[in-house]
Design a protein around this motif. Structure first.
Motif, PDB file in Angstrom:
ATOM      1  N   MET A 198       0.850  -1.196   0.000  1.00 24.67           N
ATOM      2  CA  MET A 198       0.000   0.000   0.000  1.00 24.67           C
ATOM      3  C   MET A 198       0.879   1.238   0.000  1.00 24.67           C
ATOM      4  O   MET A 198       1.909   1.271   0.645  1.00 24.67           O
ATOM      5  N   ARG A 199       0.470   2.242  -0.723  1.00 23.12           N
ATOM      6  CA  ARG A 199       1.166   3.526  -0.694  1.00 23.12           C
ATOM      7  C   ARG A 199       0.276   4.490   0.069  1.00 23.12           C
ATOM      8  O   ARG A 199      -0.806   4.851  -0.380  1.00 23.12           O
ATOM      9  N   CYS A 200       0.740   4.890   1.246  1.00 20.54           N
ATOM     10  CA  CYS A 200      -0.009   5.816   2.091  1.00 20.54           C
ATOM     11  C   CYS A 200       1.000   6.642   2.876  1.00 20.54           C
ATOM     12  O   CYS A 200       1.756   6.101   3.671  1.00 20.54           O
ATOM     13  N   ASP A 201       1.000   7.938   2.632  1.00 13.76           N
ATOM     14  CA  ASP A 201       1.942   8.798   3.342  1.00 13.76           C
ATOM     15  C   ASP A 201       1.311   9.454   4.563  1.00 13.76           C
ATOM     16  O   ASP A 201       1.885  10.348   5.166  1.00 13.76           O
ATOM     17  N   LYS A 202       0.133   8.966   4.941  1.00 14.77           N
ATOM     18  CA  LYS A 202      -0.564   9.507   6.106  1.00 14.77           C
ATOM     19  C   LYS A 202      -0.761   8.377   7.114  1.00 14.77           C
ATOM     20  O   LYS A 202       0.192   7.774   7.549  1.00 14.77           O
ATOM     21  N   TYR A 203      -2.009   8.059   7.423  1.00 13.73           N
ATOM     22  CA  TYR A 203      -2.311   6.971   8.359  1.00 13.73           C
ATOM     23  C   TYR A 203      -3.070   5.886   7.616  1.00 13.73           C
ATOM     24  O   TYR A 203      -4.091   6.146   6.985  1.00 13.73           O
ATOM     25  N   LEU A 204      -2.575   4.654   7.682  1.00 15.46           N
ATOM     26  CA  LEU A 204      -3.227   3.519   7.045  1.00 15.46           C
ATOM     27  C   LEU A 204      -4.098   2.812   8.076  1.00 15.46           C
ATOM     28  O   LEU A 204      -3.593   2.271   9.066  1.00 15.46           O
TER      29      LEU A 204
END
Length: 125
Positions: free
Chosen positions: A62-68
């Motif tokens: 997964m690409r998530c630069d915040k909160y997954l």
């Protein structure tokens, strides 16, 4: 009356989970079946193995630069922004510590689950 309504909603929720689970596998295998022998007989669905490799590999990819969100894999700004897994039958409540919980509506009218959570938080329930 409430218990029969609650039982009905519980059964409905279980059916939705089962339906979603089988739709996932159909999409995953592009509707090609499950590797049967081609004798015209339909195979019985198999239980999902107790193996978290699929989940871990999806989380790692997964690409998530915040909160997954760990339960829905949604990418959001803050943990309390995570959606519920079953928004059609759950109400989301934000807790004071910046977390969220999802509570089954249980056949109550709109907003009733949130009201009960607030009463419990105040020690009145």
């Amino acid at each position: 009356m409430i218990t029969s309504r609650l039982a009905f909603l519980w059964a409905l929720a279980l059916l939705q989970v089962a339906h979603a689970q089988f739709n996932f596998f159909d999409q995953m295998f592009n509707g090609q079946g499950h590797g049967g022998h081609g004798h015209g007989q339909q195979q019985q669905p198999q239980n999902v193995p107790s193996d978290s490799n699929w989940y871990r590999s999806n989380v790692e990819n997964m690409r998530c630069d915040k909160y997954l969100c760990p339960d829905t894999l949604a990418c959001v700004e803050f943990p309390h922004h995570c959606p519920c897994q079953f928004p059609g039958i759950e109400d989301k409540a934000e807790l004071a510590d910046g977390q969220r919980i999802c509570v089954s509506r249980g056949g109550f009218k709109d907003g009733e689950a949130a009201r009960k959570i607030e009463l419990a938080r105040k020690g009145k329930l």
